[in-house]
Design an enzyme around this catalytic site. Structure first.
Site, PDB file in Angstrom:
ATOM      1  N   GLU A   1       9.697   1.169  10.581  1.00 15.83           N
ATOM      2  CA  GLU A   1      11.100   1.475  10.730  1.00 15.83           C
ATOM      3  C   GLU A   1       9.880   2.728  10.631  1.00 15.83           C
ATOM      4  O   GLU A   1       9.253   3.377  10.126  1.00 15.83           O
ATOM      5  CB  GLU A   1      11.434   1.413   9.224  1.00 15.83           C
ATOM      6  CG  GLU A   1      12.557   2.066   9.156  1.00 15.83           C
ATOM      7  CD  GLU A   1      12.477   3.828   8.460  1.00 15.83           C
ATOM      8  OE1 GLU A   1      12.351   4.260   9.349  1.00 15.83           O
ATOM      9  OE2 GLU A   1      12.778   4.221   7.280  1.00 15.83           O
TER      10      GLU A   1
ATOM     11  N   CYS B   1      13.456  10.421   7.746  1.00 20.69           N
ATOM     12  CA  CYS B   1      12.875  10.211   9.496  1.00 20.69           C
ATOM     13  C   CYS B   1      14.170  10.383  10.110  1.00 20.69           C
ATOM     14  O   CYS B   1      14.189  10.238  11.036  1.00 20.69           O
ATOM     15  CB  CYS B   1      12.462   8.329   9.173  1.00 20.69           C
ATOM     16  SG  CYS B   1      13.604   7.241   7.670  1.00 20.69           S
TER      17      CYS B   1
ATOM     18  N   LYS C   1       0.806  -1.217  -0.329  1.00 19.02           N
ATOM     19  CA  LYS C   1      -0.021  -0.165  -0.264  1.00 19.02           C
ATOM     20  C   LYS C   1       1.130   1.552   0.122  1.00 19.02           C
ATOM     21  O   LYS C   1       1.829   1.461   0.775  1.00 19.02           O
ATOM     22  CB  LYS C   1      -1.001  -0.034   1.699  1.00 19.02           C
ATOM     23  CG  LYS C   1      -1.528   1.249   1.069  1.00 19.02           C
ATOM     24  CD  LYS C   1      -2.430   1.465   2.246  1.00 19.02           C
ATOM     25  CE  LYS C   1      -1.270   2.310   2.833  1.00 19.02           C
ATOM     26  NZ  LYS C   1      -2.345   4.070   2.082  1.00 19.02           N
TER      27      LYS C   1
HETATM   28  P1  NDP Z   1       1.036   7.696   9.018  1.00 15.95           P
HETATM   29  O1  NDP Z   1       2.367   6.403  10.066  1.00 15.95           O
HETATM   30  O2  NDP Z   1      -0.145   7.837   8.915  1.00 15.95           O
HETATM   31  O3  NDP Z   1       1.787   6.922   7.235  1.00 15.95           O
HETATM   32  C1  NDP Z   1       2.506   6.347   6.493  1.00 15.95           C
HETATM   33  C2  NDP Z   1       2.078   5.057   6.047  1.00 15.95           C
HETATM   34  O4  NDP Z   1       0.996   3.964   6.514  1.00 15.95           O
HETATM   35  C3  NDP Z   1       1.034   5.352   4.790  1.00 15.95           C
HETATM   36  O5  NDP Z   1       0.927   4.412   3.369  1.00 15.95           O
HETATM   37  C4  NDP Z   1      -0.265   5.350   5.539  1.00 15.95           C
HETATM   38  O6  NDP Z   1      -1.797   5.819   5.193  1.00 15.95           O
HETATM   39  C5  NDP Z   1      -0.684   4.441   6.777  1.00 15.95           C
HETATM   40  N1  NDP Z   1      -1.519   3.994   7.258  1.00 15.95           N
HETATM   41  C6  NDP Z   1      -2.257   5.257   8.017  1.00 15.95           C
HETATM   42  N2  NDP Z   1      -3.148   5.039   9.506  1.00 15.95           N
HETATM   43  C7  NDP Z   1      -2.574   3.161   9.343  1.00 15.95           C
HETATM   44  C8  NDP Z   1      -3.406   2.504   9.779  1.00 15.95           C
HETATM   45  N3  NDP Z   1      -4.172   2.622  10.688  1.00 15.95           N
HETATM   46  N4  NDP Z   1      -2.852   1.362  10.050  1.00 15.95           N
HETATM   47  C9  NDP Z   1      -1.473   0.532   9.080  1.00 15.95           C
HETATM   48  N5  NDP Z   1      -1.744   1.714   7.961  1.00 15.95           N
HETATM   49  C10 NDP Z   1      -1.992   3.345   8.036  1.00 15.95           C
HETATM   50  O7  NDP Z   1       2.592   8.886   9.056  1.00 15.95           O
HETATM   51  P2  NDP Z   1       1.163  10.620   7.901  1.00 15.95           P
HETATM   52  O8  NDP Z   1       1.422  10.306   6.620  1.00 15.95           O
HETATM   53  O9  NDP Z   1       0.141  10.594   9.174  1.00 15.95           O
HETATM   54  O10 NDP Z   1       2.679  11.186   8.602  1.00 15.95           O
HETATM   55  C11 NDP Z   1       2.728  11.884  10.216  1.00 15.95           C
HETATM   56  C12 NDP Z   1       3.279  11.854  10.789  1.00 15.95           C
HETATM   57  O11 NDP Z   1       4.242  10.219  10.795  1.00 15.95           O
HETATM   58  C13 NDP Z   1       4.486  13.012  10.325  1.00 15.95           C
HETATM   59  O12 NDP Z   1       4.779  14.161  10.380  1.00 15.95           O
HETATM   60  C14 NDP Z   1       5.966  12.173  10.389  1.00 15.95           C
HETATM   61  O13 NDP Z   1       6.271  12.910  11.960  1.00 15.95           O
HETATM   62  C15 NDP Z   1       5.492  10.499  10.594  1.00 15.95           C
HETATM   63  N6  NDP Z   1       6.560  10.283   9.428  1.00 15.95           N
HETATM   64  C16 NDP Z   1       7.545   9.953   9.218  1.00 15.95           C
HETATM   65  C17 NDP Z   1       7.274   8.679   8.425  1.00 15.95           C
HETATM   66  C18 NDP Z   1       9.273   8.258   8.398  1.00 15.95           C
HETATM   67  O14 NDP Z   1       9.103   7.493   7.731  1.00 15.95           O
HETATM   68  N7  NDP Z   1       9.375   7.599   9.457  1.00 15.95           N
HETATM   69  C19 NDP Z   1       6.744   8.670   7.249  1.00 15.95           C
HETATM   70  C20 NDP Z   1       5.960   9.521   7.214  1.00 15.95           C
HETATM   71  C21 NDP Z   1       5.379  10.208   8.169  1.00 15.95           C
HETATM   72  P3  NDP Z   1      -2.078   7.466   4.710  1.00 15.95           P
HETATM   73  O15 NDP Z   1      -0.908   7.515   3.496  1.00 15.95           O
HETATM   74  O16 NDP Z   1      -3.259   7.211   3.967  1.00 15.95           O
HETATM   75  O17 NDP Z   1      -2.229   7.758   5.259  1.00 15.95           O
END
Ligand code: NDP
Length: 486
Positions: A265, A299, A191
């Protein structure tokens, strides 16, 4: 320390150098990629994916629901026996072919990555796409040598793996997930993030071009609910997730008590530590790369800058001067250093944390620059007078914002660097190898860079400690989560 004024002040003027987009042929609508074909979502629901630099829609994207997840997992399960039985060398050839096709379509993929996610074309062209291809090449090489990577043990694939990736490095994260999974003989349901699905969907086209057997890779765009459904599907053998710590905790709870593999991660609040014996100009470049690369949507971004007190004034002045030279704007302009913030929600999150920083008493400096009228933008920002308890020193901002703190001794630097719930990465800037090694040993961080930052290579494992998650991606260590050993 006094700052000397440069003898010549160069005022560079750049003419725009936009990357052409007329050869990019996006479809109006992208369906789900299941069992080797495109199929509409069971719900009939589509959402536009937006260019964050213009707020214009790029294409309509199918949204997968529980029934679609079920169909994709069933397709991956059905494809597993044949894929698993293929001679490993043949499996490796498919992975190699995907790598070659990414290279062939590199320009298109880079432009689409920048259009969909807002990152500067220089980065998608020179970092994201070449590294994505490199991951497939690297793991293609492992396919027929797995037991050598795993200490001579007998190995078998995990089975059907569910993979969820974020929006900050869309295709690269797909490569980090799919390449080792396929090389180890697994089939996958992946996904992509809601705001950046396009390059994952182009990779589905590449899987078709590579004649990958149907069902081996399934791509299900959707939102958080799609991810949650995949995580909870009873016929999944392993979950690999990159994203926020909050969602990571939810996934860990949802998989607890089930006999499935899990790697997470998650976020970070990484310390970039500058000692007084460091090459300061080089360190300043590394600080800029550490926090402003990809708008700070990284990240492992060096978002906590720890400077030894005796050189703090000099480093801050040089950093501030360098920040003034960063070019913020059109991601497709080859001169651009800092592109658009990925989404309106992420911009709000950054603004809220920056406001909290000011409210709590830190001193804010934001580069003054002309920002486009439309789109989501945040100019590079530096906070000084930061206390370790301030929100901007504790929480992941995931934007172009650096929080500066100082230290006096090596022991204090290590203590402050480790004073975080996270443990993903760190940078150490010093002239002395022995000091770098001693500090690295004291740091609780998965990756420690010396006199550089944000260097990635497929041969090198990456992953965290504490709330940054567990499991490693990259290198021979990246094979382990995708196999059962006996
Ligand atoms: P999320 O953790 O929500 O998103 C990462 C992925 O998980 C996306 O594909 C998302 O879908 C999906 N997802 C969301 N909710 C669920 C769930 N309950 N179960 C399984 N999968 C899920 O990150 P955000 O996009 O909301 O970003 C929020 C914060 O997270 C950022 O401000 C940043 O601080 C951090 N972040 C950290 C990352 C890293 O690489 N460590 C990467 C991205 C964010 P969808 O996109 O549709 O929400």
């Amino acid at each position: 320390m006094a700052i000397t004024t440069p003898r010549t002040a160069l005022d560079w003027e750049y003419s725009p150098a936009p990357e052409a987009t007329d050869h990019i042929k996006l479809r109006d609508r992208y369906e789900l990629f299941v069992d080797g074909t495109w199929r509409p979502p069971e719900s009939g629901a589509y959402e536009p994916t937006i260019n964050p630099a213009t707020e214009e829609p790029l294409a309509e994207i199918a949204q997968a629901n529980d029934a679609d997840v079920d169909a994709a997992v069933a397709a991956a399960r059905a494809a597993l026996p044949r894929w698993q039985k293929l001679p490993a060398l043949e499996r490796g050839k498919y992975v190699f072919r995907i790598a070659r096709l990414i290279q062939e379509r590199a320009r298109e993929l880079a432009i689409v990555e920048s259009l969909d996610g807002g990152k500067p074309i220089r980065e998608s062209r020179d970092v994201d796409i070449p590294l994505a291809a490199a991951h497939f090449f690297y793991y293609a090489g492992w396919a027929d040598k797995l037991q050598y990577g795993l200490a001579g043990r007998n190995v078998a694939p995990m089975g059907v793996v569910g993979q969820i990736v974020p929006w900050n490095f869309p295709l690269l994260m797909v490569a980090w997930k799919l390449a080792p999974a396929l090389a180890c003989g697994n089939t996958a349901v992946l996904k992509p993030a809601e705001t950046t699905p396009l390059t994952a969907l182009l990779l589905a086209e590449i899987c078709q071009e590579a004649e990958l057997p149907a069902g081996v890779v399934n791509i299900l765009p959707g939102d958080g609910a799609t991810g949650a459904s995949l995580v909870r599907h009873p016929d999944i053998d392993k979950i690999a997730f990159t994203g926020s710590t909050g969602v990571g905790k939810d996934i860990q709870a949802a998989t607890a008590g089930r006999d499935i593999g899990l790697t997470l991660e998650l976020g970070g609040k990484s310390a970039n530590i500058v000692f007084d014996d460091a090459a300061i100009d080089q360190a300043v470049e590394g600080i800029v790369n550490g926090i402003f690369f990809n708008q700070g949507h990284v990240c492992c971004a060096g978002s906590r800058l720890l400077i030894q007190e005796s050189v703090a004034e000099e480093v801050i002045e040089k950093l501030w001067r360098r920040m003034g030279l960063l070019r913020v704007g059109d991601p497709l302009d080859k001169n651009t250093d800092v592109g658009a913030i990925n989404s309106a929600e992420q911009l709000q999150r950054i603004e809220a944390l920056v406001d909290a920083g000011e409210r709590e008493g830190a001193t804010r400096r934001t580069v003054s620059c002309d920002l486009p009228d439309r789109g989501y933008w945040f100019a590079p920002t530096l906070f000084t007078d930061v206390a370790p308890v301030h929100k901007i020193a504790v929480e992941e901002i995931f934007g172009p914002v650096v929080s500066v703190m100082t230290f006096r001794t090596q022991a204090e630097a290590i203590e402050k660097a480790n004073a975080t719930a996270y443990g993903l990465a760190a940078g150490v800037w010093t002239d002395k190898g022995s000091r770098a090694l001693a500090v690295a040993r004291g740091l609780k961080a998965g990756v420690v860079w010396q006199n550089t930052y944000n260097q990635f290579d497929p041969t090198s494992p990456f992953g965290g400690y504490k709330e940054s998650g567990f499991g490693r991606e990259g290198g021979a260590a990246g094979l382990r989560p995708y196999v059962r050993v006996s």
